[in-house]
Design an enzyme around this catalytic site. Structure first.
Site, PDB file in Angstrom:
ATOM      1  N   SER A 145       3.528  -1.984  -5.959  1.00 30.40           N
ATOM      2  CA  SER A 145       3.834  -1.053  -7.060  1.00 30.40           C
ATOM      3  C   SER A 145       5.213  -1.383  -7.599  1.00 30.40           C
ATOM      4  O   SER A 145       6.011  -2.042  -6.916  1.00 30.40           O
ATOM      5  CB  SER A 145       3.827   0.377  -6.513  1.00 30.40           C
ATOM      6  N   TYR A 158       5.363   7.027  -0.047  1.00 27.02           N
ATOM      7  CA  TYR A 158       4.514   6.078  -0.779  1.00 27.02           C
ATOM      8  C   TYR A 158       5.315   4.815  -1.118  1.00 27.02           C
ATOM      9  O   TYR A 158       4.861   3.687  -0.882  1.00 27.02           O
ATOM     10  CB  TYR A 158       3.988   6.749  -2.048  1.00 27.02           C
ATOM     11  N   LYS A 162       4.883   0.690  -0.186  1.00 27.98           N
ATOM     12  CA  LYS A 162       4.784  -0.348  -1.216  1.00 27.98           C
ATOM     13  C   LYS A 162       5.885  -1.399  -1.048  1.00 27.98           C
ATOM     14  O   LYS A 162       5.673  -2.586  -1.288  1.00 27.98           O
ATOM     15  CB  LYS A 162       4.833   0.296  -2.611  1.00 27.98           C
TER      16      LYS A 162
HETATM   17  N1  LIG Z   1      -2.328   4.076 -10.752  1.00 29.23           N
HETATM   18  C1  LIG Z   1      -1.046   3.769 -10.692  1.00 29.23           C
HETATM   19  O1  LIG Z   1      -0.220   4.273 -11.485  1.00 29.23           O
HETATM   20  C2  LIG Z   1      -0.563   2.755  -9.682  1.00 29.23           C
HETATM   21  C3  LIG Z   1       0.738   2.238  -9.847  1.00 29.23           C
HETATM   22  C4  LIG Z   1       1.188   1.315  -8.910  1.00 29.23           C
HETATM   23  C5  LIG Z   1       0.384   0.904  -7.870  1.00 29.23           C
HETATM   24  N2  LIG Z   1      -0.865   1.427  -7.722  1.00 29.23           N
HETATM   25  C6  LIG Z   1      -1.686   0.978  -6.586  1.00 29.23           C
HETATM   26  O2  LIG Z   1      -2.913   0.479  -7.077  1.00 29.23           O
HETATM   27  C7  LIG Z   1      -3.882   0.519  -6.024  1.00 29.23           C
HETATM   28  C8  LIG Z   1      -5.200   1.018  -6.599  1.00 29.23           C
HETATM   29  O3  LIG Z   1      -5.030   2.342  -7.052  1.00 29.23           O
HETATM   30  P1  LIG Z   1      -5.640   2.868  -8.428  1.00 29.23           P
HETATM   31  O4  LIG Z   1      -4.513   3.193  -9.331  1.00 29.23           O
HETATM   32  O5  LIG Z   1      -6.698   1.968  -8.910  1.00 29.23           O
HETATM   33  O6  LIG Z   1      -6.215   4.287  -7.928  1.00 29.23           O
HETATM   34  P2  LIG Z   1      -7.720   4.761  -7.614  1.00 29.23           P
HETATM   35  O7  LIG Z   1      -8.558   4.695  -8.834  1.00 29.23           O
HETATM   36  O8  LIG Z   1      -7.558   6.061  -6.912  1.00 29.23           O
HETATM   37  O9  LIG Z   1      -8.259   3.648  -6.606  1.00 29.23           O
HETATM   38  C9  LIG Z   1      -7.942   3.634  -5.234  1.00 29.23           C
HETATM   39  C10 LIG Z   1      -9.011   2.842  -4.534  1.00 29.23           C
HETATM   40  O10 LIG Z   1      -8.646   2.721  -3.148  1.00 29.23           O
HETATM   41  C11 LIG Z   1      -9.769   3.051  -2.372  1.00 29.23           C
HETATM   42  N3  LIG Z   1      -9.354   3.575  -1.079  1.00 29.23           N
HETATM   43  C12 LIG Z   1      -8.432   4.521  -0.807  1.00 29.23           C
HETATM   44  N4  LIG Z   1      -8.348   4.734   0.514  1.00 29.23           N
HETATM   45  C13 LIG Z   1      -9.247   3.883   1.093  1.00 29.23           C
HETATM   46  C14 LIG Z   1      -9.639   3.635   2.435  1.00 29.23           C
HETATM   47  N5  LIG Z   1      -9.095   4.284   3.472  1.00 29.23           N
HETATM   48  N6  LIG Z   1     -10.586   2.692   2.662  1.00 29.23           N
HETATM   49  C15 LIG Z   1     -11.170   2.032   1.635  1.00 29.23           C
HETATM   50  N7  LIG Z   1     -10.838   2.220   0.348  1.00 29.23           N
HETATM   51  C16 LIG Z   1      -9.889   3.153   0.092  1.00 29.23           C
HETATM   52  C17 LIG Z   1     -10.550   4.081  -3.196  1.00 29.23           C
HETATM   53  O11 LIG Z   1     -11.940   4.023  -2.868  1.00 29.23           O
HETATM   54  P3  LIG Z   1     -12.753   5.113  -2.018  1.00 29.23           P
HETATM   55  O12 LIG Z   1     -12.099   6.441  -2.256  1.00 29.23           O
HETATM   56  O13 LIG Z   1     -14.136   4.992  -2.576  1.00 29.23           O
HETATM   57  O14 LIG Z   1     -12.635   4.625  -0.605  1.00 29.23           O
HETATM   58  C18 LIG Z   1     -10.362   3.520  -4.594  1.00 29.23           C
HETATM   59  O15 LIG Z   1     -11.343   2.546  -4.877  1.00 29.23           O
HETATM   60  C19 LIG Z   1      -3.299   1.398  -4.928  1.00 29.23           C
HETATM   61  O16 LIG Z   1      -2.858   0.577  -3.860  1.00 29.23           O
HETATM   62  C20 LIG Z   1      -2.102   2.052  -5.607  1.00 29.23           C
HETATM   63  O17 LIG Z   1      -1.081   2.350  -4.701  1.00 29.23           O
HETATM   64  C21 LIG Z   1      -1.366   2.345  -8.611  1.00 29.23           C
END
Ligand SMILES: NC(=O)c1ccc[n+]([C@@H]2O[C@H](COP(=O)([O-])OP(=O)(O)OC[C@H]3O[C@@H](n4cnc5c(N)ncnc54)[C@H](OP(=O)(O)O)[C@@H]3O)[C@@H](O)[C@H]2O)c1
Length: 295
Positions: A145, A158, A162
């Site tokens: 992140s 968090y 990261k």
């Molecule tokens: N959105 C932002 O602003 C942002 C910014 C910086 C970094 N990120 C990072 O991007 C990554 C993806 O997040 P996103 O933004 O795409 O959010 P999201 O739509 O909530 O996706 C998160 C994904 O992680 C999976 N997940 C969570 N816990 C899990 C577990 N224990 N086992 C297997 N799968 C798991 C969820 O699937 P299930 O619930 O189906 O298991 C979902 O597919 C994360 O690492 C997050 O920290 C996001």
């Protein structure tokens, strides 16, 4: 060493049931890659798999909790059984938590490290060992992140996960170079996914009352497809870090060198978070007519 022609290569993507993981799956399938998708929500995972197959993608879906014992080996075994190999692994599964550190239970702190840090590190470590044993090149990525480089109040735990991911990737990049294996960390800024709703739910907050992309300046907000495009570009021309905002990347550098320039913004953010969290906990914050499903 770049993977070369992506067509026909195999990508393993965790957190593929929504957001950045699903968008990345679409982007790599558009390049002709075959994909192994992993997440826990089976229906959502299969919906993504079906939409990829409808576009001609070769897809294998694995319902898995990345933090469960043996999950990494199970996932990589599944990829090798389905396609005989894997070339790229994107350890993307993760979640956020918006909570003051002194109010965070140790069990919650350990859990976020289990999923965001230990599970992703275990996956790319085991992938690296298999690639080395097979004497094959590969590209391993973790979704870190922009908060790997600085934090904001209430997101300390968090951000710590990261930062730990980013440091691990950085070291592994040079350790694995002699084996022809690339390692990159991905540093999205605010991305329109379910992340904020999930984060609010885990923090016991009303999703309308906490941080959402609506609260971020417009130029910091991006769709997940933007991150996915940057990842594909990194597969073609490997680099250490994938950023999708030059402004945030430069700001992160300035904040690292001169942390106090960010103190005022952090104080304002802490006051706003306290106010929102109080209202959210009192259930008084849901504005009339606002769509709470918007992330
Ligand atoms: N959105 C932002 O602003 C942002 C910014 C910086 C970094 N990120 C990072 O991007 C990554 C993806 O997040 P996103 O933004 O795409 O959010 P999201 O739509 O909530 O996706 C998160 C994904 O992680 C999976 N997940 C969570 N816990 C899990 C577990 N224990 N086992 C297997 N799968 C798991 C969820 O699937 P299930 O619930 O189906 O298991 C979902 O597919 C994360 O690492 C997050 O920290 C996001």
């Amino acid at each position: 060493m770049a993977l070369g022609e992506l067509c026909g290569k195999v990508a393993v993507i965790t957190g593929a049931s929504s957001g950045i993981g699903a968008a990345t799956a679409h982007a790599v399938v558009a390049e002709g890659m075959r994909v192994v998708l992993a997440a826990r929500r089976v229906e959502r995972l299969h919906a993504v798999a079906e939409s990829l197959r409808a576009k001609g993608g070769e897809v294998h879906a694995v319902a898995i909790d990345v933090a469960a014992p043996g999950a990494s080996a199970q996932l990589l075994d599944a990829a090798e059984r389905a396609f005989g190999r894997f070339d790229m692994v994107f350890a993307n599964a993760g979640y956020g938590m918006e909570r003051a550190h002194h109010e965070t239970a140790e069990v919650d702190l350990r859990q976020i490290f289990e999923v965001n840090f230990f599970a992703s590190t275990d996956l790319i470590t085991q992938a690296a060992r298999r690639l080395i044993a097979a004497n094959r090149p590969g590209h391993l990525l973790m979704c870190s992140s922009c908060l790997a480089k600085f934090t904001i109040p209430y997101y300390g735990a968090y951000a710590a996960t990261k930062a730990a991911q980013a440091m691990t990737c950085r070291a592994m990049r040079f350790e694995l170079e002699p084996h022809g294996i690339e390692v990159s960390s991905v540093h999205p800024v605010t991305t329109m996914t379910e992340f904020f709703e999930q984060s609010a739910a885990r923090s016991g907050l009303d999703p309308c009352g906490t941080k959402t992309p609506d609260h971020a300046p417009k130029f910091f907000v991006q769709p997940p497809e933007r991150v996915a495009r940057a990842i594909v570009s990194c597969l073609k021309r490997p680099r250490s870090e994938v950023w999708t905002s030059l402004l945030v990347r430069l700001s992160a550098g300035i904040i690292t060198a001169f942390p106090w320039v960010f103190d005022g913004a952090c104080r304002r953010e802490a006051r706003r978070s306290r106010k929102l969290a109080t209202r959210s906990r009192q259930g008084r914050n849901r504005p009339v007519g606002r769509d709470s499903s918007r992330a």
